[in-house]
Design an enzyme around this catalytic site. Structure first.
Site, PDB file in Angstrom:
ATOM      1  N   ASN A 147       0.817  -1.225   0.000  1.00 47.11           N
ATOM      2  CA  ASN A 147       0.000   0.000   0.000  1.00 47.11           C
ATOM      3  C   ASN A 147       0.847   1.271   0.000  1.00 47.11           C
ATOM      4  O   ASN A 147       0.397   2.323  -0.456  1.00 47.11           O
ATOM      5  CB  ASN A 147      -0.949   0.010   1.208  1.00 47.11           C
ATOM      6  CG  ASN A 147      -2.285  -0.611   0.845  1.00 47.11           C
ATOM      7  OD1 ASN A 147      -2.637  -0.691  -0.344  1.00 47.11           O
ATOM      8  ND2 ASN A 147      -3.034  -1.055   1.829  1.00 47.11           N
ATOM      9  N   PHE A 405      -1.785  -7.942   4.790  1.00 48.21           N
ATOM     10  CA  PHE A 405      -0.392  -7.479   4.925  1.00 48.21           C
ATOM     11  C   PHE A 405      -0.131  -6.209   4.099  1.00 48.21           C
ATOM     12  O   PHE A 405       0.958  -6.064   3.520  1.00 48.21           O
ATOM     13  CB  PHE A 405       0.608  -8.595   4.544  1.00 48.21           C
ATOM     14  CG  PHE A 405       0.074  -9.971   4.806  1.00 48.21           C
ATOM     15  CD1 PHE A 405      -0.276 -10.332   6.088  1.00 48.21           C
ATOM     16  CD2 PHE A 405      -0.121 -10.878   3.774  1.00 48.21           C
ATOM     17  CE1 PHE A 405      -0.811 -11.579   6.347  1.00 48.21           C
ATOM     18  CE2 PHE A 405      -0.666 -12.127   4.025  1.00 48.21           C
ATOM     19  CZ  PHE A 405      -1.013 -12.489   5.307  1.00 48.21           C
ATOM     20  N   CYS A 406      -1.130  -5.324   4.034  1.00 52.02           N
ATOM     21  CA  CYS A 406      -0.977  -4.068   3.269  1.00 52.02           C
ATOM     22  C   CYS A 406      -0.706  -4.338   1.797  1.00 52.02           C
ATOM     23  O   CYS A 406      -0.081  -3.503   1.136  1.00 52.02           O
ATOM     24  CB  CYS A 406       0.151  -3.209   3.824  1.00 52.02           C
ATOM     25  SG  CYS A 406      -0.128  -2.632   5.475  1.00 52.02           S
ATOM     26  N   ASN A 407      -1.097  -5.495   1.311  1.00 47.28           N
ATOM     27  CA  ASN A 407      -0.889  -5.800  -0.110  1.00 47.28           C
ATOM     28  C   ASN A 407      -2.223  -6.279  -0.682  1.00 47.28           C
ATOM     29  O   ASN A 407      -2.430  -7.458  -0.943  1.00 47.28           O
ATOM     30  CB  ASN A 407       0.190  -6.879  -0.246  1.00 47.28           C
ATOM     31  CG  ASN A 407       0.592  -7.124  -1.693  1.00 47.28           C
ATOM     32  OD1 ASN A 407      -0.234  -6.966  -2.599  1.00 47.28           O
ATOM     33  ND2 ASN A 407       1.824  -7.522  -1.922  1.00 47.28           N
TER      34      ASN A 407
END
Ligand code: PLP
Length: 476
Positions: A147, A405-407
């Site tokens: 992100n 996981f911010c992905n």
């Protein structure tokens, strides 16, 4: 905590170790790390920790903290960039750290300059906010970006430029070379074009080819290279590869200090960036009455306010620590353990023969790192909520991570969430949406995964305990 009763005694590898050494003979060459774990990281085994979140954060060796504390106790450091004696010491330490960072990544000071930032995210933002996007320019991202890279699209959008995404292909979650090439080719050459990709996915562990840097350059693109998840366990040689902008966080490499990262930029590419503001530390001259300012040249023009100068000497020591082991030794160890872990995760089955685990991403060790994303399934084939897995892992004193996981891009494709699913769900909400509202909205589909990531001092016992923990989900 269950860990004390179930984990093998510290230092005594559990069953299967001999077999593991036969399958991965190179692991034997990394025994220096076993000694270091006992000497520098004894707190792990003393408290029965199974730490498998190295992509979240690295662990620091005791000597790094001790040496740094001793250094601080003996030093008088002033705010840098003045000629007074304490300031001059700090300035020299900052510049020394810059030279050490370049040396570690084998980057020529004629070609590259490291800019210190709070973390990889701030390093990426420096590029995003300063890249001279204009109407019609292109930002090319990957579905596999963190992100902190995805967010750059908002700068791009605000200036009328266009964002495109190259998809990753399940089940391996890689990008085909020919697909990337098509995206690189299809944008008009007259506009400015920035391609941003991760060297290693923080979701699947996929390592995207470094050759893409040259390919993109040949076609006229600038390259923003997110190396945050790659450099803790892989060699990045900036005399061989020449990305324009590289983002790293040092705590991911050696645990301490947190709050220090770097943008390592090619000098020529740095010239291209246009800072949207000025701040203390970044200017040579600024005037209130004349309403004018002049930015400092090089790194200084990008380092807003006062650097974390008291901690930068610890970055130097951390890099020395990694060099004293050898990044290739760390790599060999992580690759061996990950290979064994994946093989044995895939071999876990319920009594009725159904698999227990589904891995998202490659299941062989070709071009992948030590990060493994997966979900656990029950005997009927239904997925067990990742939060339940995390709760149970906590009881084993296993530190793993769950979610996306911010992905989000890799997560959406891995979990089979379509564009329609996402639009319907996100458009239904007002200006805010909590994670639990999102989970309800996507009801029936998994909204996340479990992630384990191996690193600097992972050992066979960590992997075996993790496998035994996963085996507890088995229905006989
Ligand atoms: C690939 C990747 N990029 C960027 C980041 C952001 O790093 P930081 O939170 O240290 O800024 C991370 C963090 O996990 C990452 O894995």
């Amino acid at each position: 905590m269950h860990a004390d009763s179930r984990a093998p005694r510290p230092g005594s590898p559990g069953d299967g170790y001999e077999e593991f050494c036969k399958r991965y003979p190179a692991y034997g060459s990394t025994s220096i790390i076993d000694d270091l774990r006992a000497k520098e990281f004894s707190r792990l085994d003393k408290h029965g920790h199974v730490y498998v979140d190295y992509t979240g954060g690295g662990l620091y060796p005791e000597s790094l903290i001790r040496d740094h504390a001793e250094f601080l106790l003996g030093a008088v450091l002033g705010n840098p960039h003045s000629s007074n004696p304490t300031s001059a010491v700090s300035t020299e330490l900052v510049e020394r750290c810059r030279r050490r960072v370049l040396e570690f990544f084998n980057a020529s000071p004629d070609e590259y300059v490291p800019i210190f930032a709070a973390n990889a995210t701030q390093a990426l933002k420096l590029v995003g906010e300063s890249y001279p996007f204009c109407k019609g320019d292109i930002l090319l991202l990957c579905f596999d970006n963190h992100n902190s890279v995805n967010g750059i699209r908002e700068f791009d959008r605000a200036r009328g430029a266009v964002t495109k995404y190259v998809p990753v292909m399940p089940p391996d979650l890689r990008i085909l070379d020919c697909v990337l090439e098509r995206y690189l080719d299809e944008s008009p050459k007259i506009c400015d074009r920035l391609f941003a990709y991760p060297a290693q996915s923080n979701f699947s562990g996929v390592q995207h080819p470094l050759e893409w840097i040259e390919k993109a350059h040949e076609k006229g693109w600038s390259v923003l290279f997110d190396a945050a998840a790659f450099v803790p366990t892989n060699r990045l040689d900036l005399s061989r590869w020449h990305p324009d902008y590289v983002a790293v966080s040092f705590y991911k490499m050696f645990g301490y200090p947190t709050g220090v990262g770097a943008l390592i930029a090619r000098r020529e590419a740095l010239e291209k960036l246009q800072r949207p503001w000025f701040a203390g530390g970044t200017i040579t001259v600024a005037s209130v009455q004349a309403d004018k300012y002049f930015l400092a040249q090089g790194a200084q023009g990008f380092e807003d306010g006062t650097l974390n100068y008291a901690c930068l000497p610890a970055v130097e020591r951390g890099l020395d620590f990694i060099d004293s082991i050898g990044i290739d030794t760390i790599h060999t160890r992580v690759i061996s353990l990950t290979g064994w872990l994946i093989e044995h995760m895939l071999a876990l089955t319920h009594g009725n023969g159904r698999p227990l685990i589904r891995i998202y991403g490659p299941t062989d060790m070709n071009m992948r790192g030590g990060t493994v994303a997966f979900n656990v399934y029950d005997g009927t084939g239904a997925s067990i909520d990742h939060l339940t897995v995390e709760e149970r892992a906590n009881k084993w004193n296993i530190s793993l991570r769950t979610g996306c996981f911010c992905n989000p891009g890799a997560g959406e494709l891995a979990l089979g969430l379509s564009k329609n699913d996402m639009i319907q769900c996100l458009d239904r909400s007002g200006s805010r949406m909590s994670l639990s509202e999102f989970r309800q909205c996507i009801d029936g589909k998994s909204t996340g995964a479990v992630r384990v990531s191996l690193g600097l001092v992972s050992n066979f016992n960590d992997v075996e305990t993790l496998l035994r923990f996963l085996g507890e989900f088995r229905e006989r």
